[in-house]
Motif scaffolding. Structure first.
Motif, PDB file in Angstrom:
ATOM      1  N   LEU A  77       0.831  -1.202   0.000  1.00  0.00           N
ATOM      2  CA  LEU A  77       0.000   0.000   0.000  1.00  0.00           C
ATOM      3  C   LEU A  77       0.866   1.252   0.000  1.00  0.00           C
ATOM      4  N   ALA A  78       1.919   1.269   0.819  1.00  0.00           N
ATOM      5  CA  ALA A  78       2.828   2.415   0.867  1.00  0.00           C
ATOM      6  C   ALA A  78       3.576   2.576  -0.456  1.00  0.00           C
ATOM      7  N   LEU A  79       3.970   1.479  -1.072  1.00  0.00           N
ATOM      8  CA  LEU A  79       4.666   1.551  -2.359  1.00  0.00           C
ATOM      9  C   LEU A  79       3.748   2.118  -3.443  1.00  0.00           C
ATOM     10  N   GLU A  80       2.493   1.707  -3.427  1.00  0.00           N
ATOM     11  CA  GLU A  80       1.537   2.271  -4.397  1.00  0.00           C
ATOM     12  C   GLU A  80       1.359   3.765  -4.168  1.00  0.00           C
ATOM     13  N   LEU A  81       1.274   4.155  -2.895  1.00  0.00           N
ATOM     14  CA  LEU A  81       1.150   5.578  -2.587  1.00  0.00           C
ATOM     15  C   LEU A  81       2.359   6.339  -3.122  1.00  0.00           C
ATOM     16  N   LEU A  82       3.562   5.850  -2.863  1.00  0.00           N
ATOM     17  CA  LEU A  82       4.772   6.526  -3.347  1.00  0.00           C
ATOM     18  C   LEU A  82       4.799   6.573  -4.872  1.00  0.00           C
ATOM     19  N   ALA A  83       4.336   5.531  -5.518  1.00  0.00           N
ATOM     20  CA  ALA A  83       4.331   5.496  -6.985  1.00  0.00           C
ATOM     21  C   ALA A  83       3.366   6.518  -7.572  1.00  0.00           C
ATOM     22  N   HIS A  84       2.367   6.933  -6.793  1.00  0.00           N
ATOM     23  CA  HIS A  84       1.348   7.856  -7.293  1.00  0.00           C
ATOM     24  C   HIS A  84       1.547   9.302  -6.844  1.00  0.00           C
ATOM     25  N   ILE A  85       2.600   9.593  -6.102  1.00  0.00           N
ATOM     26  CA  ILE A  85       2.835  10.976  -5.671  1.00  0.00           C
ATOM     27  C   ILE A  85       3.159  11.829  -6.889  1.00  0.00           C
ATOM     28  N   VAL A 122      -8.373   6.773  -0.728  1.00  0.00           N
ATOM     29  CA  VAL A 122      -7.755   6.489  -2.016  1.00  0.00           C
ATOM     30  C   VAL A 122      -7.825   4.984  -2.249  1.00  0.00           C
ATOM     31  N   LYS A 123      -8.346   4.595  -3.408  1.00  0.00           N
ATOM     32  CA  LYS A 123      -8.437   3.179  -3.768  1.00  0.00           C
ATOM     33  C   LYS A 123      -7.227   2.815  -4.635  1.00  0.00           C
ATOM     34  N   PHE A 124      -6.400   1.912  -4.091  1.00  0.00           N
ATOM     35  CA  PHE A 124      -5.271   1.352  -4.834  1.00  0.00           C
ATOM     36  C   PHE A 124      -5.552  -0.124  -5.076  1.00  0.00           C
ATOM     37  N   GLU A 125      -4.774  -0.753  -5.945  1.00  0.00           N
ATOM     38  CA  GLU A 125      -4.936  -2.188  -6.184  1.00  0.00           C
ATOM     39  C   GLU A 125      -4.716  -2.988  -4.914  1.00  0.00           C
ATOM     40  N   SER A 126      -3.775  -2.566  -4.076  1.00  0.00           N
ATOM     41  CA  SER A 126      -3.426  -3.331  -2.876  1.00  0.00           C
ATOM     42  C   SER A 126      -4.325  -3.018  -1.686  1.00  0.00           C
TER      43      SER A 126
END
Length: 122
Positions: free
Chosen positions: A11-19, A100-104
């Motif tokens: 979840l944190a990696l997805e957040l960082l990827a979307h900043i 925020v809806k992410f894949e994870s």
């Protein structure tokens, strides 16, 4: 790692990827990660994994985003819910939570200004 830690890392990696910012201070990146976890060793793991996967590049106290055009689409990925919430970033009581809806998984709730800060729009 505990059972939930791999989920929080993703979840944190997805957040960082979307900043949306190209460059942030390490403190600003940690501020975002802390919306997922406040565990210092897990934060370190998240930063190391993000660098290994090519999401970020670290140079001292600066972090450079190496995204491939993966912005959060507010219209489809951010959901608003009414209720009694505490913002995951600042702790304020809010009546409208932004998630925020992410894949994870889903990350939130955030207030209207904190959601913009977390995603790098402010």
């Amino acid at each position: 790692m505990t059972e939930r830690e791999p989920e929080r890392v993703e979840l944190a990696l997805e957040l960082l990827a979307h900043i949306e910012a190209d460059e942030l201070s390490l403190a600003e990146v940690v501020d975002r990660i802390e919306t997922v976890t406040t565990d210092p060793s897990l934060t370190r793991d998240i930063l190391d994994t993000a660098e290994m996967r090519g999401i970020i590049e670290r140079d001292g106290a600066r972090v450079y985003h190496r995204r491939g055009g993966t912005f959060v689409r507010f219209e489809s990925q951010v959901v608003q819910r009414e209720g009694e919430f505490d913002c995951r970033r600042c702790g304020a009581s809010i009546s409208t939570g932004h998630f925020v809806k992410f894949e994870s998984g889903e990350l939130g709730p955030f207030g209207s200004s904190c959601i913009r800060k977390v995603l790098g729009r402010e």
